[in-house]
Motif scaffolding. Structure first.
Motif, PDB file in Angstrom:
ATOM      1  N   UNK A 185      -2.833  -8.405  -7.119  1.00  0.00           N
ATOM      2  CA  UNK A 185      -3.747  -8.658  -8.236  1.00  0.00           C
ATOM      3  C   UNK A 185      -4.677  -7.474  -8.470  1.00  0.00           C
ATOM      4  N   UNK A 186      -5.169  -6.881  -7.387  1.00  0.00           N
ATOM      5  CA  UNK A 186      -6.064  -5.734  -7.536  1.00  0.00           C
ATOM      6  C   UNK A 186      -5.334  -4.554  -8.163  1.00  0.00           C
ATOM      7  N   UNK A 187      -4.115  -4.277  -7.692  1.00  0.00           N
ATOM      8  CA  UNK A 187      -3.325  -3.213  -8.320  1.00  0.00           C
ATOM      9  C   UNK A 187      -3.109  -3.499  -9.802  1.00  0.00           C
ATOM     10  N   UNK A 188      -2.801  -4.737 -10.125  1.00  0.00           N
ATOM     11  CA  UNK A 188      -2.534  -5.090 -11.524  1.00  0.00           C
ATOM     12  C   UNK A 188      -3.746  -4.854 -12.399  1.00  0.00           C
ATOM     13  N   UNK A 189      -4.926  -5.327 -11.954  1.00  0.00           N
ATOM     14  CA  UNK A 189      -6.124  -5.198 -12.780  1.00  0.00           C
ATOM     15  C   UNK A 189      -6.548  -3.749 -12.943  1.00  0.00           C
TER      16      UNK A 189
END
Length: 263
Positions: A185-189
């Motif tokens: 999720x952090x990579x995506x955001x």
């Protein structure tokens, strides 16, 4: 005969008076019997209140005792009074750096560990990301602090969603220096934030860092990149090849080139 007539008239008056008294007594008795239940029987509202607030141990209580109830109170109990005071004070002085630094020294540093974490979480929830960054820097200086990827994650995601990419990358560098890898999720955001920020090169740097993560990659950051890199076919083809190798059963939608003016 005259005396008998007088006697009979007086007797008639007595009988009439006695009859009136008897009728009055019966009427008053009937009125009392009809009014008494109204005065002493509980009303429907009282019975409803009594049933609604009857405790488990059997003692009826026909009133609300004032104690807060419900999930809203349970959520507020997680934040102590001192933490709430600090949140309000930091928001009050957020545009005055000198007063904010003084407030942090005199009040924030006195908080316990759980109160500091609660202040950080609440500032993130309210969208006060700049104050949350300051609070996180205070937490990192405490003797009890240990590297925690989730503290970084929530703050980095909050910054990326508000397109504060410089602050997000400062935290990213600090996180990587502590040998912490974020989740998908952090990579995506962060990738989405850089694409919206108009910096595909930075998005690709995060993508290369994601490939080094010990965790297995997920599809979502790949698809965000494949969509955001449509105006950059060379970068997109590289991501597409990696995606097809990692997820051989998945397909990538390639829109007609003329839609994006690539011809």
């Amino acid at each position: 005969m005259q005396f008998a007539g007088i006697l009979s008239r007086s007797s008639a008056r007595c009988i009439a008076a006695a009859s009136l008294l008897a009728n009055h007594f019966l009427l008053s008795k009937s009125l009392r019997s009809s009014i008494t239940p109204l005065l002493f029987s509980p009303s429907p509202l009282q019975s409803t209140i009594s049933n609604g607030f009857r405790p488990k141990w059997g003692c009826d209580r026909a009133y609300h005792d004032g104690r807060p109830r419900g999930p809203l109170w349970r959520g507020k109990k997680l934040i102590g009074k001192e933490a709430l005071f600090v949140i309000l004070g930091m928001k009050r002085f957020k545009d005055e750096n000198e007063k904010l630094d003084k407030f942090i020294k005199t009040h924030v540093l006195r908080l316990l560990k759980m109160d500091m974490v609660a202040v950080l979480t609440e500032l993130e929830r309210q969208g006060e990301v700049s104050l949350a960054v300051k609070m996180f820097k205070v937490i990192k200086k405490q003797v009890w602090y240990k590297p925690d990827v989730y503290l970084y994650k929530d703050l980095i995601v909050a910054l990326a969603r508000r397109k504060k990419m410089d602050d997000a990358m400062d935290l990213w560098q600090s996180m990587r220096q502590e040998d912490l890898f974020p989740d998908s999720q952090t990579y995506t955001e962060v990738i989405r934030g850089f694409l919206q920020y108009g910096s595909p090169a930075d998005a690709m740097n995060i993508y290369e860092d994601m490939k080094k993560s010990p965790d297995l990659p997920e599809q979502l950051p790949f698809r965000i990149l494949l969509k955001g890199l449509l105006p950059h076919p060379l970068l997109r083809n590289k991501v597409k090849q990696d995606f097809e190798e990692i997820f051989p059963d998945q397909r990538v939608y390639d829109p007609p080139e003329e839609i994006f003016g690539l011809r």
